[in-house]
Design a protein around this motif. Structure first.
Motif, short mmCIF file in Angstrom:
data_model
loop_
_atom_site.label_atom_id
_atom_site.label_comp_id
_atom_site.label_asym_id
_atom_site.label_seq_id
_atom_site.Cartn_x
_atom_site.Cartn_y
_atom_site.Cartn_z
N ILE A 1 0.81 -1.22 0.00
CA ILE A 1 0.00 0.00 0.00
C ILE A 1 0.85 1.27 0.00
CG2 ILE A 1 -1.97 -1.14 1.11
CD1 ILE A 1 -1.06 0.53 3.68
N GLY A 2 2.16 1.12 0.11
CA GLY A 2 3.01 2.30 0.12
C GLY A 2 4.46 1.95 0.34
N PHE A 3 5.27 3.01 0.44
CA PHE A 3 6.70 2.80 0.63
C PHE A 3 7.36 4.01 1.27
CE2 PHE A 3 6.14 4.14 -3.83
CZ PHE A 3 6.89 5.29 -3.87
N ALA A 4 8.52 3.74 1.85
CA ALA A 4 9.40 4.79 2.38
C ALA A 4 10.80 4.50 1.86
CB ALA A 4 9.38 4.81 3.90
N SER A 5 11.41 5.48 1.24
CA SER A 5 12.76 5.36 0.70
C SER A 5 13.68 6.26 1.52
CB SER A 5 12.74 5.80 -0.77
OG SER A 5 14.03 5.83 -1.31
N CYS A 6 14.70 5.67 2.15
CA CYS A 6 15.54 6.41 3.09
C CYS A 6 17.02 6.06 2.91
CB CYS A 6 15.17 6.05 4.53
SG CYS A 6 13.41 6.10 4.90
N TYR A 7 17.87 6.95 3.38
CA TYR A 7 19.30 6.66 3.43
C TYR A 7 19.94 7.51 4.52
CZ TYR A 7 19.76 10.88 0.53
OH TYR A 7 19.69 12.16 0.05
N LEU A 8 21.15 7.13 4.89
CA LEU A 8 21.92 7.89 5.87
C LEU A 8 22.87 8.82 5.13
CD1 LEU A 8 22.78 5.07 8.40
CD2 LEU A 8 21.07 6.86 8.68
N HIS A 9 23.11 9.99 5.71
CA HIS A 9 23.99 10.99 5.12
C HIS A 9 24.76 11.67 6.26
CE1 HIS A 9 25.35 14.40 2.74
NE2 HIS A 9 24.79 15.20 3.61
N THR A 10 26.04 11.86 6.07
CA THR A 10 26.84 12.58 7.07
C THR A 10 27.01 14.03 6.63
OG1 THR A 10 28.02 10.56 7.64
CG2 THR A 10 29.04 12.62 8.31
N ASN A 11 26.60 14.94 7.51
CA ASN A 11 26.77 16.36 7.24
C ASN A 11 28.26 16.68 7.26
OD1 ASN A 11 27.21 19.20 7.88
ND2 ASN A 11 24.99 19.33 8.13
N PRO A 12 28.82 17.22 6.17
CA PRO A 12 30.27 17.46 6.13
C PRO A 12 30.75 18.52 7.12
CG PRO A 12 29.21 18.35 4.17
CD PRO A 12 28.16 17.60 4.94
N PHE A 13 29.87 19.41 7.56
CA PHE A 13 30.27 20.46 8.49
C PHE A 13 30.23 19.99 9.94
CE2 PHE A 13 28.70 22.74 4.75
CZ PHE A 13 29.84 23.46 4.44
N THR A 14 29.11 19.35 10.31
CA THR A 14 28.93 18.95 11.71
C THR A 14 29.34 17.51 11.98
OG1 THR A 14 26.68 18.14 11.35
CG2 THR A 14 26.94 20.50 11.89
N GLN A 15 29.52 16.73 10.93
CA GLN A 15 29.82 15.30 11.03
C GLN A 15 28.67 14.52 11.66
OE1 GLN A 15 32.63 13.68 9.55
NE2 GLN A 15 32.42 15.67 8.58
N GLU A 16 27.50 15.13 11.71
CA GLU A 16 26.30 14.48 12.22
C GLU A 16 25.76 13.50 11.19
OE1 GLU A 16 22.73 16.59 14.73
OE2 GLU A 16 23.62 17.68 13.07
N THR A 17 25.27 12.36 11.64
CA THR A 17 24.63 11.41 10.73
C THR A 17 23.15 11.73 10.67
OG1 THR A 17 26.25 9.70 11.26
CG2 THR A 17 24.18 8.97 10.28
N LEU A 18 22.68 12.00 9.48
CA LEU A 18 21.28 12.37 9.25
C LEU A 18 20.57 11.23 8.54
CD1 LEU A 18 22.01 15.94 7.87
CD2 LEU A 18 21.49 15.30 10.23
N GLY A 19 19.33 10.99 8.92
CA GLY A 19 18.48 10.06 8.20
C GLY A 19 17.65 10.86 7.22
N PHE A 20 17.80 10.60 5.95
CA PHE A 20 17.07 11.36 4.93
C PHE A 20 15.96 10.49 4.34
CE2 PHE A 20 16.19 13.40 0.90
CZ PHE A 20 16.14 14.74 1.27
N ILE A 21 14.73 10.96 4.45
CA ILE A 21 13.59 10.28 3.82
C ILE A 21 13.45 10.88 2.43
CG2 ILE A 21 11.13 9.77 3.94
CD1 ILE A 21 11.38 9.95 7.01
N GLU A 22 13.84 10.09 1.46
CA GLU A 22 13.88 10.54 0.07
C GLU A 22 12.49 10.57 -0.57
OE1 GLU A 22 16.83 9.52 -3.54
OE2 GLU A 22 15.83 7.80 -2.66
N ASP A 23 11.72 9.53 -0.33
CA ASP A 23 10.36 9.44 -0.86
C ASP A 23 9.49 8.70 0.15
OD1 ASP A 23 10.18 10.49 -3.72
OD2 ASP A 23 11.98 9.26 -3.79
N PHE A 24 8.23 9.08 0.18
CA PHE A 24 7.28 8.50 1.12
C PHE A 24 5.92 8.54 0.45
CE2 PHE A 24 4.48 8.42 4.76
CZ PHE A 24 5.14 7.63 5.69
N TYR A 25 5.25 7.40 0.38
CA TYR A 25 3.99 7.36 -0.37
C TYR A 25 3.07 6.29 0.16
CZ TYR A 25 0.81 6.72 -4.34
OH TYR A 25 -0.30 6.61 -5.13
N LEU A 26 1.79 6.62 0.22
CA LEU A 26 0.72 5.64 0.46
C LEU A 26 -0.31 5.81 -0.63
CD1 LEU A 26 -0.14 5.64 4.27
CD2 LEU A 26 1.06 3.92 2.98
N VAL A 27 -0.85 4.71 -1.13
CA VAL A 27 -1.90 4.79 -2.14
C VAL A 27 -3.09 5.54 -1.54
CG1 VAL A 27 -1.18 2.73 -3.41
CG2 VAL A 27 -2.85 2.51 -1.56
#
Length: 155
Positions: free
Chosen positions: A65-91
């Protein structure tokens, strides 16, 4: 009905490609190309298989019925690991039943388990329902992304 979340598999690709095409068509009919959507889904399926990306399917009974597309990304300035939700959908037929909030919370939890200290995502300026949904879940506007086509445009 109970919601289950699972990773995409190669067998899911045709169903998810059709769903993703409709999703992109709703968001931007002028720029949506079936071939591009097909390449995208194959790519994220491969990346999910290698652990570089997370593409989760929301299922009720056996139906996707839907999906979530995600990945991890490290901010080059803060070195923080961010979770990025690229796409999110429900019919559309599955909206308004609490499934989106469950899928979002599972994505938040999984990204946090994998090291994310913050969640980020983009929402199209024209998608007020999505903006309201994410703000209801506690996300706030961090920055605005501006866009301008080049080519024949006069500056």
């Amino acid at each position: 009905m109970s919601l289950t979340i699972r990773p995409i598999t190669p067998a899911d690709i045709p169903i998810v490609q059709a769903m993703a095409y409709n999703y992109n068509l709703d968001l931007n009919p002028d720029e949506t190309k079936r071939e591009a959507v097909q390449r995208w889904i194959v790519s994220v399926c491969r990346k999910t298989q290698t652990g570089d990306h997370f593409f989760w399917l929301a299922c009720v009974e056996e139906s996707i019925i839907g999906f979530a597309s995600c990945y991890l990304h490290t901010n080059p300035f803060t070195q923080e690991t961010l979770g990025f939700i690229e796409d999110f959908y429900l019919v559309p037929a599955s909206r308004g039943q609490g499934y989106a909030q469950k899928l979002a919370n599972i994505a938040f939890s999984e990204l946090q388990k994998r090291g994310a200290s913050k969640i980020q995502l983009d929402v199209l300026a024209t998608n007020s329902k999505a903006l309201q949904f994410w703000q209801k879940l506690g996300l706030t506007i961090h920055h605005h992304v501006l866009n301008m086509p080049l080519g024949d445009a006069q500056h």
